[in-house]
Scaffold this motif. Structure first.
Motif, PDB file in Angstrom:
ATOM      1  N   PHE A 230      -9.496  -5.625   1.689  1.00  0.00           N
ATOM      2  CA  PHE A 230      -9.222  -4.256   2.140  1.00  0.00           C
ATOM      3  C   PHE A 230     -10.470  -3.713   2.833  1.00  0.00           C
ATOM      4  O   PHE A 230     -11.596  -3.928   2.365  1.00  0.00           O
TER       5      PHE A 230
ATOM      6  N   LEU B 197      -3.285   0.373  -3.610  1.00  0.00           N
ATOM      7  CA  LEU B 197      -2.556  -0.894  -3.582  1.00  0.00           C
ATOM      8  C   LEU B 197      -1.730  -1.022  -4.848  1.00  0.00           C
ATOM      9  O   LEU B 197      -2.264  -0.990  -5.958  1.00  0.00           O
TER      10      LEU B 197
ATOM     11  N   THR C 178      -4.188   6.657  -0.823  1.00  0.00           N
ATOM     12  CA  THR C 178      -3.551   5.358  -0.652  1.00  0.00           C
ATOM     13  C   THR C 178      -4.077   4.377  -1.700  1.00  0.00           C
ATOM     14  O   THR C 178      -5.283   4.239  -1.882  1.00  0.00           O
TER      15      THR C 178
ATOM     16  N   GLU D  59       0.858  -1.181   0.000  1.00  0.00           N
ATOM     17  CA  GLU D  59       0.000   0.000   0.000  1.00  0.00           C
ATOM     18  C   GLU D  59       0.896   1.234   0.000  1.00  0.00           C
ATOM     19  O   GLU D  59       1.687   1.432   0.922  1.00  0.00           O
TER      20      GLU D  59
END
Length: 231
Positions: free
Chosen positions: A144, A92, A90, A83
């Motif tokens: 997530f 991935l 943010t 991340e």
């Protein structure tokens, strides 16, 4: 200096990467954790430099080649996920083929063998409309904490608290720029403790006041969909 769990994890990754760099400079070939840390840290720093996701991934892939790692490492480390904090939030970063195009020995100890069976998708408990307001695609992985997904994704954050995508483990859902889609969500399982992600919870999801405090943090950080719920 007080640090959040997310900040501590980032410093741990940086420390491991620095150790890998010094060993590489001494002419040593890197093992699995060293190579993984170095590539992941490179992508995180590229994001900090203001690079886009694709550019950060390219920088990560350019750090090490097969000759820089111990035998068998390229067979074990076929993908790295980290991340990283980009200018739009943010995201991935999934670094596939982290050592470039190499031939893999499927019989090597620790080699990653692909699973060909299709895993069933869990039955969604709730369905939310999600719109990507960013100028770039956004991908969210199956486990997530969806409440903490990219701030440029516009959806009902309160309804997504404590939830994840109703998708098989290891899969991801892509939201194209400007596009809207409906996604199914299911409650996060286990001990229901959210550590890391975007740092909006960093603790037990069901603790008294945790949801209210997380919504306040999300609204203060500009997460779309949290403003109205926080009021």
């Amino acid at each position: 200096m007080p640090l959040t769990p997310t900040e501590r994890d980032r410093l741990l990754l940086f420390t491991a990467a620095q150790l890998a760099r010094t060993r590489l400079e001494r002419g040593l070939r890197l093992n699995v954790p060293e190579a993984t840390a170095l590539i992941a840290d490179t992508v995180c720093e590229a994001a900090r430099d203001g690079l886009r996701l694709a550019e950060a991934l390219d920088r990560g892939r350019s750090v090490l080649g097969p000759d820089d790692v111990l035998p068998g490492v390229t067979d074990v480390v076929t993908e790295i996920q980290v991340e990283a904090v980009f200018e739009d939030g943010t995201r991935l970063a999934v670094i596939s083929a982290p050592f470039g195009d190499v031939e893999h020995d499927d019989g090597a100890p620790g080699a990653v063998l692909p699973h060909t069976d299709t895993l069933p998708e869990p039955e969604p408990v709730t369905v939310l409309a999600v719109r990507n307001t960013a100028a770039v695609p956004v991908s969210v992985t199956s486990h997530f904490h969806f409440f903490e997904a990219n701030p440029r994704l516009d959806f009902d954050r309160a309804a997504a608290y404590g939830m994840r995508l109703a998708a098989p483990a290891g899969s991801s859902t892509r939201f194209d720029p400007g596009a809207a889609a409906e996604v199914g969500l299911v409650p996060m399982g286990g001990d229901r403790i959210a550590i890391g992600f975007a740092g909006l919870v960093d603790g037990p999801l069901d603790a008294p006041g945790a949801k209210t405090e997380a919504l306040k943090r999300a609204a203060a950080c500009g997460y779309l969909g949290a403003e109205e719920a926080e009021r």
